[in-house]
Write an enzyme that holds these catalytic residues in place. Structure first.
Site, PDB file in Angstrom:
ATOM      1  N   SER A  14       0.846  -1.186   0.000  1.00  6.06           N
ATOM      2  CA  SER A  14       0.000   0.000   0.000  1.00  6.06           C
ATOM      3  C   SER A  14       0.881   1.235   0.000  1.00  6.06           C
ATOM      4  CB  SER A  14      -0.889   0.018   1.243  1.00  6.06           C
ATOM      5  OG  SER A  14      -1.632   1.223   1.275  1.00  6.06           O
ATOM      6  N   LYS A  19      -3.253   3.408   6.028  1.00  2.00           N
ATOM      7  CA  LYS A  19      -3.440   1.950   6.023  1.00  2.00           C
ATOM      8  C   LYS A  19      -2.188   1.234   6.494  1.00  2.00           C
ATOM      9  CE  LYS A  19      -6.477   1.059   2.156  1.00  2.00           C
ATOM     10  NZ  LYS A  19      -6.472   0.393   0.855  1.00  2.00           N
ATOM     11  N   ASP A  75      -7.739  -3.947   0.412  1.00  2.00           N
ATOM     12  CA  ASP A  75      -8.591  -3.144  -0.463  1.00  2.00           C
ATOM     13  C   ASP A  75      -9.871  -2.911   0.311  1.00  2.00           C
ATOM     14  OD1 ASP A  75      -8.622  -1.910  -3.167  1.00  2.00           O
ATOM     15  OD2 ASP A  75     -10.580  -2.857  -3.155  1.00  2.00           O
ATOM     16  N   PHE A 156      -8.316   8.236   9.207  1.00  2.00           N
ATOM     17  CA  PHE A 156      -8.016   8.707   7.848  1.00  2.00           C
ATOM     18  C   PHE A 156      -9.254   8.528   6.977  1.00  2.00           C
ATOM     19  CE2 PHE A 156      -7.666   4.649   5.533  1.00  2.00           C
ATOM     20  CZ  PHE A 156      -7.561   3.750   6.579  1.00  2.00           C
ATOM     21  N   TYR A 158     -12.527   8.290   5.155  1.00  2.00           N
ATOM     22  CA  TYR A 158     -13.917   8.638   5.455  1.00  2.00           C
ATOM     23  C   TYR A 158     -14.246   8.539   6.952  1.00  2.00           C
ATOM     24  CZ  TYR A 158     -14.633   8.120   0.393  1.00  2.00           C
ATOM     25  OH  TYR A 158     -14.564   8.259  -0.974  1.00  2.00           O
ATOM     26  N   ASP A 159     -13.242   8.319   7.806  1.00  2.00           N
ATOM     27  CA  ASP A 159     -13.502   8.162   9.244  1.00  2.00           C
ATOM     28  C   ASP A 159     -14.346   9.294   9.849  1.00  2.00           C
ATOM     29  OD1 ASP A 159     -12.344   5.691   9.608  1.00  2.00           O
ATOM     30  OD2 ASP A 159     -10.404   6.475  10.250  1.00  2.00           O
ATOM     31  N   LYS A 179     -11.116   1.901  17.611  1.00  2.00           N
ATOM     32  CA  LYS A 179     -11.439   1.593  16.204  1.00  2.00           C
ATOM     33  C   LYS A 179     -10.881   0.221  15.829  1.00  2.00           C
ATOM     34  CE  LYS A 179     -10.677   2.857  11.394  1.00  2.00           C
ATOM     35  NZ  LYS A 179      -9.943   3.620  10.401  1.00  2.00           N
TER      36      LYS A 179
END
Ligand code: IMP
Length: 200
Positions: A14, A19, A75, A156, A158-159, A179
């Protein structure tokens, strides 16, 4: 039976620092020396598959073959029910070439105008592939709702607009450990670890 990870070095396929950080934290209890595709200057393949699992395998396989090391990829994306699952596998692309997630969140808000169903889920497919072409892959989900305006500065992507079921704060307002305990990535990760990793 799934193939076990028995090496030490593992490439995280990545170029997304958020991520890579989360995967590194999740892999902390295991005997894995994690390096990212970015550190190795590996090219980023185009995501040409139409499923999360398909794209995860494509990315991990490309990194495993290019590096000669086992490689893991993620992904993932946000699927909003009222938008027929969009942005889904296009979650990163909605942020445009400058990877601006304020733009992507604003697009979701705009497309949801007049829609009352706020249900959404994050989906994460994790693939672990070896240079000989063998892959193991797993998919996890976390259900919740989208909420505007965006809130919080942790996490990060759309959190800041995702409120998981049973909570009234967004992923971006939550401590990372909270989380990690419930996320789509944690769920897929638990399956991957149970199948392929041993605690040291
Ligand atoms: P891709 O898997 O590289 O195609 O990117 C998926 C995109 O989905 C990421 O760039 C994020 O914007 C979003 N995404 C995936 N997982 C998360 C998460 O845990 N929090 C917020 N956004 C996420």
């Amino acid at each position: 039976m799934a193939r076990a990870f028995t090496g030490e070095r593992l490439v995280v396929a990545s170029h997304n620092p958020g991520k890579v950080r989360e995967i590194r934290e999740l892999l902390a209890p295991f005997n894995a020396d994690v390096i990212s595709a970015g550190q190795l200057n590996l090219p980023e393949p185009d995501e040409t598959e139409d499923t999360f699992i398909g794209n995860a395998k494509l990315k991990a396989l490309a990194a495993a073959i290019a590096s000669g090391l086992p490689a893991m990829s993620d992904d993932s994306g946000l699927a909003v029910s009222a938008l027929d699952g969009a942005p889904g596998i296009y979650s990163a692309r909605w942020a445009g070439p400058s990877k601006d997630f304020n733009l992507a969140m604003a697009r979701i808000e705009k497309e949801m105008l007049g829609k009352s169903d706020r249900a959404a889920k994050f989906v994460c497919a994790l693939a672990l592939c070896w240079p000989d072409g063998h892959c193991e892959a797993f998919e996890g989900e976390v259900h919740g709702a989208v909420s505007f305006p965006p809130r919080g500065i942790k996490g990060f992507g759309y959190d800041p607009i995702f409120v998981p079921d049973g909570f009234n704060i967004t992923f971006a307002e939550m401590e990372p450990a909270a989380k990690h305990a419930m996320s789509h990535r944690a769920n897929a990760f638990a399956q991957l670890v149970a199948a392929c990793f041993k605690k040291t």
